[in-house]
Design an enzyme around this catalytic site. Structure first.
Site, PDB file in Angstrom:
ATOM      1  N   ARG A 184     -47.532  24.375 -37.300  1.00 55.49           N
ATOM      2  CA  ARG A 184     -47.606  22.587 -37.369  1.00 55.49           C
ATOM      3  C   ARG A 184     -48.424  22.425 -38.717  1.00 55.49           C
ATOM      4  O   ARG A 184     -47.939  21.565 -39.478  1.00 55.49           O
ATOM      5  CB  ARG A 184     -48.694  22.278 -36.348  1.00 55.49           C
ATOM      6  CG  ARG A 184     -47.869  22.261 -34.802  1.00 55.49           C
ATOM      7  CD  ARG A 184     -48.775  21.909 -33.808  1.00 55.49           C
ATOM      8  NE  ARG A 184     -49.545  20.530 -33.824  1.00 55.49           N
ATOM      9  CZ  ARG A 184     -50.531  20.258 -33.066  1.00 55.49           C
ATOM     10  NH1 ARG A 184     -50.908  20.962 -31.986  1.00 55.49           N
ATOM     11  NH2 ARG A 184     -50.978  18.792 -33.201  1.00 55.49           N
ATOM     12  N   CYS A 242     -57.669  18.280 -36.649  1.00 57.68           N
ATOM     13  CA  CYS A 242     -56.594  18.896 -35.684  1.00 57.68           C
ATOM     14  C   CYS A 242     -55.617  17.842 -35.433  1.00 57.68           C
ATOM     15  O   CYS A 242     -55.303  16.946 -36.455  1.00 57.68           O
ATOM     16  CB  CYS A 242     -57.188  19.345 -34.492  1.00 57.68           C
ATOM     17  SG  CYS A 242     -58.060  17.889 -33.685  1.00 57.68           S
TER      18      CYS A 242
END
Length: 293
Positions: A184, A242
């Site tokens: 990611r 995050c």
């Protein structure tokens, strides 16, 4: 006689909690990504650590288009009182995934103060693995607590990085650690939220939260965490991010856990890491520059 944990210790073991069960408050802080099909509150209703109450990070959240944003001092205080928590008590937070969402509540309570707070290492899976007592009767509502924050909103929120402050934080020598997976972060794997591009904030550093755990889903030893994290502790400050502000707090907890044991040397390790609360969900959906590897 129950052992008294020193103030600000970040992590306790399942056996420590078993020995001190009657002298602490316990919060199940389980939250799961939608794709898992799991529901933290439903699982709590079925089984839990004895005397636990359920802390819902989606409910105890500031109104926003973004998920589970940091609550106000008044919202947090009201929620904690409803859970029977009193100021000055020692609160143990855990979750059903192991170590996933409980550090978010740990971070919130560290930021606002009012209680001592520690994370159950390995969470409910560790508790079950050691065949410790489990409560399966219907949860009971506790008497109202008297919890209040130590720090008002304007003071506590100095540890929060806003969208507008991200670039300034990096340019002033801050280090921003990203807890998402390597794929990611690099932009090779998709984001779990539909329509959101993967990638990362230019200048941020990838520290996948899973790299902080051992094979049983507990934190690695403070020494191993220190070896991994110390290189990032020597800038002006450390920030964490995050996908939506949850797993970033795992990095923050790992930093504090290593610092508890003297395994970090950088000056930045001596204070609570800053949190970019809007995280990647906010950054990638607001037209900001996206880096890919």
């Amino acid at each position: 006689m129950a052992t008294i944990i020193r103030r600000h210790a970040t992590v306790v073991s399942a056996q420590w909690l078993r020995a001190n069960l009657e002298s602490v408050r316990i919060l199940d802080c389980s939250w799961h990504m939608p794709a898992t099909g799991r529901n933290g509150k439903n699982e709590f209703n079925l089984k839990r650590i004895p005397r636990a109450q359920f802390f819902d990070i989606d409910t105890v959240s500031a109104p926003s288009d973004l998920p589970h944003m940091m609550p106000s001092a008044s919202l947090l205080s009201n929620a904690m009182r409803e859970l029977g928590i009193n100021s000055g008590e020692h609160v143990i937070v855990y979750d059903g995934a192991g170590i996933f969402s409980s550090p978010r509540v740990w971070y919130t309570l560290r930021m606002f103060g009012g209680v001592q707070v520690s994370i159950l290492d390995g969470g409910f899976p560790a508790w079950e693995r050691e065949s410790l007592p489990i409560e399966t009767s219907s949860p009971t509502k506790p008497p109202q607590g008297n919890y209040d924050v130590d720090k008002p909103d304007d003071s506590a929120r100095r540890r929060i990085i806003t969208l507008e402050e991200v670039q300034q934080f990096l340019e002033s020598g801050g280090t921003l650690l990203d807890a998402r997976s390597t794929g990611r972060f690099s932009g090779t794997d998709p984001e779990p939220r539909e329509g959101l591009s993967s990638g990362h904030i230019k200048g941020s550093v990838s520290v996948p939260f899973a790299s902080l755990f051992d094979t049983k889903g507990c934190f690695k030893s403070p020494k191993k965490l220190g070896d991994l994290l110390d290189p990032f502790m020597h800038g002006s400050d450390v920030g964490v991010t995050c996908g939506s502000g949850v797993t970033a707090c795992i990095i923050a907890a790992a930093i504090q856990h290593a610092a508890d044991h003297g395994c970090l040397s950088g000056e930045a390790s001596q204070k609570l890491p800053r949190l970019y609360d809007g995280a990647w969900t906010e950054w990638a959906s607001s037209g900001q520059s996206i880096e890919k590897l």
